[in-house]
Design an enzyme around this catalytic site. Structure first.
Site, mmCIF file in Angstrom:
data_model
loop_
_atom_site.group_PDB
_atom_site.id
_atom_site.type_symbol
_atom_site.label_atom_id
_atom_site.label_comp_id
_atom_site.label_asym_id
_atom_site.label_seq_id
_atom_site.Cartn_x
_atom_site.Cartn_y
_atom_site.Cartn_z
ATOM 1 N N ASN A 152 0.798 -1.228 0.000
ATOM 2 C CA ASN A 152 0.000 0.000 0.000
ATOM 3 C C ASN A 152 0.832 1.279 0.000
ATOM 4 O OD1 ASN A 152 0.842 -0.569 2.562
ATOM 5 N ND2 ASN A 152 -1.086 -0.023 3.548
ATOM 6 N N GLU A 457 7.670 2.206 14.759
ATOM 7 C CA GLU A 457 8.481 2.890 13.761
ATOM 8 C C GLU A 457 8.398 4.382 14.046
ATOM 9 O OE1 GLU A 457 6.904 0.999 9.993
ATOM 10 O OE2 GLU A 457 8.913 0.132 10.062
#
Ligand code: NDP
Length: 483
Positions: A152, A457
């Site tokens: 994506n 992250e």
């Protein structure tokens, strides 16, 4: 339309081809046309990439952090200069509209390179007094980090993994999704052009078996996966065999709660951002939209009007607001969920059909009167399908929002800020928004709880996941041994 790269792989500072690898065709999702023909990596190439990474890593780790950072920041500048070209490539590869890729893909990747480039020289250890003696700590790199990406956000995913890994002194071997292999090659080439020494960024194309081979290779120290929960389970288990570090950015079925005091336009806009951006192929999407009963009719009316005004079309046309899904298989999967929702008794408010044109288009779809037990309220659809559920009070909606194995994201729309913070405080999710949705700047740690993942992250949190601590006890006097 062609987007053929110089070669399938990027290894040890150069594009590399080996036609002995299984063929891999890249399709443009808006037409089904083949835009590139690649080959999966052969075992010999996997070996070359891992050896190159191992060889290059020690010298890189020994460089001054400010030098490492400078190279990353230079790469960020190049990415920004080439934003248009990179965005067109991302649109060809993923089908996402240029209107989005121009602002959310290479730009987000460049932000990560810039942020971690600046972060690198700020990393320090601790000193801990022990009377006469003392202790100090060092932050050391992990070694060779494998990144495995979903389809994506291909540019963003390689940058979110590679920027912190390189900044803190690691080397990277990255495997993009077989569906969207093109942009990662350009990111590797740009890093190399910016001065990154050969061997530190390697991109290998291939299928799930390549990912599996990388995860269990003894030369690998860390694996960071962006993908689905079932793949996450396999990768986590394989990494555990070698006691490797992992970051897992997995799927979700996130709740977005709209209280009836919320601004109607903002709540509707937020819910649309939480379901229709990138044709709904966003892991953090708020796909269970809980709307308090007093707001329900107004919400659905406005939502329907705004959804029916979305411009679908050629993703390369900058006026297009929504493009196709990434693949035929993903479109079939989404249509299956739509059929299932109808059968299970959800009320179709708008959409629900494929578009009568080539490519993998599904109209933006809204279901109302969705209940917690329906499949569409429990499983990740990964398409432009919003489920609207009704609720009456705060305790009830929190319990229902948390009744899922996922825990990636959550959002609340209300003008009562005390309630906004109180509700978010009780939701089981890693990445949350109040009166906003799906904004993920690089400064913000991103990741999930429960089965949506482990690790984070971005932000300062990434340091924990790309370094390890060495503790050094320094004795300043005679050794006090009892023997
Ligand atoms: P998959 O889990 O199918 O694949 C992810 C990656 O893993 C692909 O590169 C895939 O290769 C690879 N892979 C597959 N099997 C293995 C294996 N056994 N060992 C190692 N690697 C393997 O996810 P999708 O690509 O379908 O992406 C959609 C999913 O990703 C959704 O669930 C979504 O929620 C999640 N996602 C999570 C994000 C987050 O940050 N939390 C962000 C974006 C997406 P190949 O494609 O070649 O099969």
């Amino acid at each position: 339309m062609k987007a053929q790269p110089e070669a399938s792989h990027f290894i040890d500072g150069a594009f590399v081809e080996d036609k002995a690898g299984a063929p891999l065709e890249v399709l443009h999702p808006a037409s089904g046309e083949v835009i590139a023909r690649l080959h999966a990596a052969t075992p010999a190439l996997v070996d070359r990439a891992l050896n190159a990474a191992r060889r290059a890593q020690a010298d890189w780790a020994a460089r001054l952090p400010v030098e490492r950072g400078r190279i990353l920041r230079r790469a960020a500048d190049i990415m920004r200069e080439r934003n248009h070209e990179l965005s067109v490539l991302e649109t060809l590869d993923t089908g996402k509209p240029l209107q989005e890729t121009l602002v959310a893909d290479a730009t987000s990747g460049a932000d990560a390179l810039e942020y971690f480039g600046g972060f690198a020289p700020t990393v320090t250890g601790q000193t801990v007094p022990q009377g006469r003696d003392f202790i100090y700590t060092l932050r050391e790199p992990l070694g060779v980090c494998v990144g495995i990406g979903a389809w994506n956000y291909p540019t963003q995913i390689i940058c979110w993994k590679t920027a912190p890994a390189l900044a803190f002194g690691n080397a990277v071997v990255f495997k993009p999704s077989e569906l969207t292999p093109l942009s990662a090659l350009q990111v590797a080439a740009i890093l190399t052009e910016a001065g990154l020494p050969a061997g530190l960024i390697n991109v290998l194309q291939g299928f799930g078996d390549l990912g599996a081979a990388l995860v269990s290779d003894p030369r690998v120290d860390k694996v960071s996966l962006t993908g689905s929960v079932p793949t996450g389970r396999k990768v986590y288990a394989a990494a555990a065999e070698g006691i490797r570090h992992v970051t897992m950015e997995l799927g979700g079925k996130s709740p977005l709660i709209v209280f009836d005091d919320a601004s109607l336009e903002d709540a509707v806009g937020g819910a649309m951002m939480a379901n229709f951006y990138s044709s709904g192929q966003v892991c953090s999407n708020g796909t269970r939209v809980f709307v308090q009963r007093g707001m329900k009719d107004r919400f659905l009316d406005r939502l329907t009007a705004r959804t029916e005004a979305i411009r679908l079309g050629d993703p390369l046309d900058e006026a297009t607001q929504m493009g196709p899904l990434v693949s035929e298989a993903q479109m079939q999967k989404v249509m299956g969920y739509i059929e299932g929702a109808r059968t299970e008794g959800a009320r179709l408010v708008t959409g629900g059909q494929r578009l009568n044109r080539p490519g993998y288009y599904v109209a933006p779809t809204v279901f109302a009167d969705v209940t917690d037990d329906m499949t569409i309220a429990r499983e990740e659809v990964f398409g432009p399908v919003m489920s609207v559920l009704d609720f009456d009070d705060e305790d009830e909606v929190i319990a229902r929002a948390n009744a899922t194995e996922f825990g990636l994201s959550a959002g609340v729309f209300t003008q009562d800020l005390a309630r906004g913070h109180r509700v978010i405080g009780r939701l089981q999710a890693g990445s949350c928004w109040i009166n906003a949705y799906n904004l993920t700047p690089v400064e913000a740690p991103f990741g999930g709880v429960k089965q949506s993942g482990v690790g984070r992250e971005n932000g300062h949190a990434a340091l924990e996941h790309y370094t390890q601590i060495k503790t050094v006890y320094v004795g300043m006097g005679p050794v006090d041994a009892p023997y």
